[in-house]
Design a protein around this motif. Structure first.
Motif, PDB file in Angstrom:
ATOM      1  N   GLU A   1       0.828  -1.217   0.000  1.00 44.33           N
ATOM      2  CA  GLU A   1       0.000   0.000   0.000  1.00 44.33           C
ATOM      3  C   GLU A   1       0.859   1.263   0.000  1.00 44.33           C
ATOM      4  OE1 GLU A   1      -2.357   2.424   3.465  1.00 44.33           O
ATOM      5  OE2 GLU A   1      -2.619   0.241   3.447  1.00 44.33           O
ATOM      6  N   LEU A   2       1.923   1.261   0.766  1.00 47.00           N
ATOM      7  CA  LEU A   2       2.781   2.437   0.892  1.00 47.00           C
ATOM      8  C   LEU A   2       3.864   2.497  -0.195  1.00 47.00           C
ATOM      9  CD1 LEU A   2       3.189   2.443   4.780  1.00 47.00           C
ATOM     10  CD2 LEU A   2       1.694   3.913   3.399  1.00 47.00           C
ATOM     11  N   ASP A   3       3.913   1.484  -1.059  1.00 46.93           N
ATOM     12  CA  ASP A   3       4.870   1.412  -2.169  1.00 46.93           C
ATOM     13  C   ASP A   3       6.304   1.604  -1.674  1.00 46.93           C
ATOM     14  OD1 ASP A   3       5.569   1.045  -4.857  1.00 46.93           O
ATOM     15  OD2 ASP A   3       5.505   3.203  -5.274  1.00 46.93           O
ATOM     16  N   LEU A   4       6.707   0.773  -0.721  1.00 44.16           N
ATOM     17  CA  LEU A   4       8.015   0.902  -0.082  1.00 44.16           C
ATOM     18  C   LEU A   4       9.117   0.076  -0.736  1.00 44.16           C
ATOM     19  CD1 LEU A   4       6.890   0.894   3.653  1.00 44.16           C
ATOM     20  CD2 LEU A   4       7.659   2.844   2.283  1.00 44.16           C
ATOM     21  N   LEU A   5       8.781  -0.682  -1.767  1.00 44.26           N
ATOM     22  CA  LEU A   5       9.764  -1.558  -2.391  1.00 44.26           C
ATOM     23  C   LEU A   5       9.975  -1.146  -3.847  1.00 44.26           C
ATOM     24  CD1 LEU A   5      11.340  -4.113  -1.443  1.00 44.26           C
ATOM     25  CD2 LEU A   5       9.584  -5.468  -2.565  1.00 44.26           C
ATOM     26  N   HIS A   6      11.246  -0.999  -4.228  1.00 47.19           N
ATOM     27  CA  HIS A   6      11.581  -0.732  -5.630  1.00 47.19           C
ATOM     28  C   HIS A   6      11.160  -1.913  -6.494  1.00 47.19           C
ATOM     29  CE1 HIS A   6      14.008   2.885  -5.167  1.00 47.19           C
ATOM     30  NE2 HIS A   6      14.697   2.322  -4.197  1.00 47.19           N
ATOM     31  N   ASP A   7      10.937  -1.658  -7.790  1.00 47.07           N
ATOM     32  CA  ASP A   7      10.745  -2.761  -8.724  1.00 47.07           C
ATOM     33  C   ASP A   7      11.968  -3.665  -8.629  1.00 47.07           C
ATOM     34  OD1 ASP A   7       8.374  -1.664  -9.541  1.00 47.07           O
ATOM     35  OD2 ASP A   7       9.128  -0.899 -11.447  1.00 47.07           O
ATOM     36  N   ASP A   8      11.768  -4.942  -8.704  1.00 46.80           N
ATOM     37  CA  ASP A   8      12.801  -5.974  -8.557  1.00 46.80           C
ATOM     38  C   ASP A   8      13.321  -6.082  -7.117  1.00 46.80           C
ATOM     39  OD1 ASP A   8      12.724  -6.816 -11.227  1.00 46.80           O
ATOM     40  OD2 ASP A   8      14.202  -5.319 -11.838  1.00 46.80           O
ATOM     41  N   GLY A   9      12.762  -5.302  -6.191  1.00 48.57           N
ATOM     42  CA  GLY A   9      13.133  -5.404  -4.785  1.00 48.57           C
ATOM     43  C   GLY A   9      12.596  -6.689  -4.180  1.00 48.57           C
ATOM     44  N   MET A  10      13.165  -7.081  -3.053  1.00 50.17           N
ATOM     45  CA  MET A  10      12.788  -8.343  -2.428  1.00 50.17           C
ATOM     46  C   MET A  10      12.374  -8.154  -0.967  1.00 50.17           C
ATOM     47  SD  MET A  10      15.725 -10.783  -4.052  1.00 50.17           S
ATOM     48  CE  MET A  10      16.984  -9.531  -3.974  1.00 50.17           C
ATOM     49  N   ILE A  11      11.499  -9.026  -0.533  1.00 49.96           N
ATOM     50  CA  ILE A  11      11.071  -9.079   0.865  1.00 49.96           C
ATOM     51  C   ILE A  11      11.402 -10.475   1.379  1.00 49.96           C
ATOM     52  CG2 ILE A  11       9.158  -8.930   2.491  1.00 49.96           C
ATOM     53  CD1 ILE A  11       7.649  -7.268   0.381  1.00 49.96           C
ATOM     54  N   PHE A  12      12.158 -10.512   2.464  1.00 53.35           N
ATOM     55  CA  PHE A  12      12.495 -11.780   3.123  1.00 53.35           C
ATOM     56  C   PHE A  12      11.638 -11.900   4.371  1.00 53.35           C
ATOM     57  CE2 PHE A  12      14.654 -13.446   6.868  1.00 53.35           C
ATOM     58  CZ  PHE A  12      14.760 -14.778   6.506  1.00 53.35           C
ATOM     59  N   CYS A  13      10.984 -13.041   4.536  1.00 53.16           N
ATOM     60  CA  CYS A  13      10.177 -13.317   5.722  1.00 53.16           C
ATOM     61  C   CYS A  13      10.665 -14.603   6.376  1.00 53.16           C
ATOM     62  CB  CYS A  13       8.703 -13.503   5.362  1.00 53.16           C
ATOM     63  SG  CYS A  13       7.955 -12.139   4.479  1.00 53.16           S
TER      64      CYS A  13
END
Length: 186
Positions: free
Chosen positions: A137-149
């Motif tokens: 929602e807040l658009d905090l990740l660049h395109d091609d960015g990654m989120i690790f969980c």
């Protein structure tokens, strides 16, 4: 607990005293960074639920230019500060005592976007769908960015947003699971 690879390879890190944090094992850390990118060419990282800061420090050691560490526990903040000072990374980091959602809102107000977001909350204490939804929602990740969980092995980590793809899902033993998402280029 140590830095696995990069500029600070082999350096020992302090752990958060008590039972506030559950450190990511070196085996899991090595495996996730092989997927995230063994080495980075600059970029910005957000380490939420940072604990000792080990994951964000690993990203810096492997080439990330900047990292923001967030944790709500004073002992964790103290430990992050100690680890950052010990490795002389003060010029590359910001450290905030805050809960995750306030930190995400604060990052959005500053117009920040990240190449890597690290999410390693205490198991069963966070609604991942809500947290990932807020990042989107807040658009905090660049395109091609990654989120690790990092999460409990039984947790459902389904991402319904079509802008993300699952790069890796893996279980480590009976208790730990990891899921890595990548934001597709628009």
């Amino acid at each position: 607990m140590r830095v696995v690879s990069g500029l600070h390879r082999g350096r020992q890190l302090k752990s958060v005293p008590g039972k506030i944090a559950r450190p990511t094992t070196d085996k899991v850390k090595e495996a996730i960074f092989q997927v995230l990118g063994p080495y980075f060419r600059q970029g910005a990282c957000l380490d939420l639920f940072a604990g000792s800061g080990a994951l964000g420090i690993e990203a810096l050691s492997r080439g990330m230019e900047k990292a923001i560490f967030v944790d709500k526990h004073p002992k964790a903040i103290h430990t992050i500060n100690e680890n950052i000072r010990m490795l002389q990374l003060e010029n590359n980091v910001e450290i905030f005592k805050s809960d995750a959602f306030n930190a995400l809102n604060g990052a959005a107000k500053r117009g920040l976007q990240f190449d890597l977001i690290l999410l390693d909350p205490p198991y069963y204490k966070v609604n991942y769908a809500k947290l990932l939804g807020k990042v989107t929602e807040l658009d905090l990740l660049h395109d091609d960015g990654m989120i690790f969980c990092e999460h409990d092995a039984t947790e459902d980590m389904a991402m319904t947003d079509e802008r993300y793809e699952v790069l890796k899902r893996k279980l480590y033993g009976e208790t730990t699971g990891i899921t890595i998402y990548k934001k597709k280029r628009e």
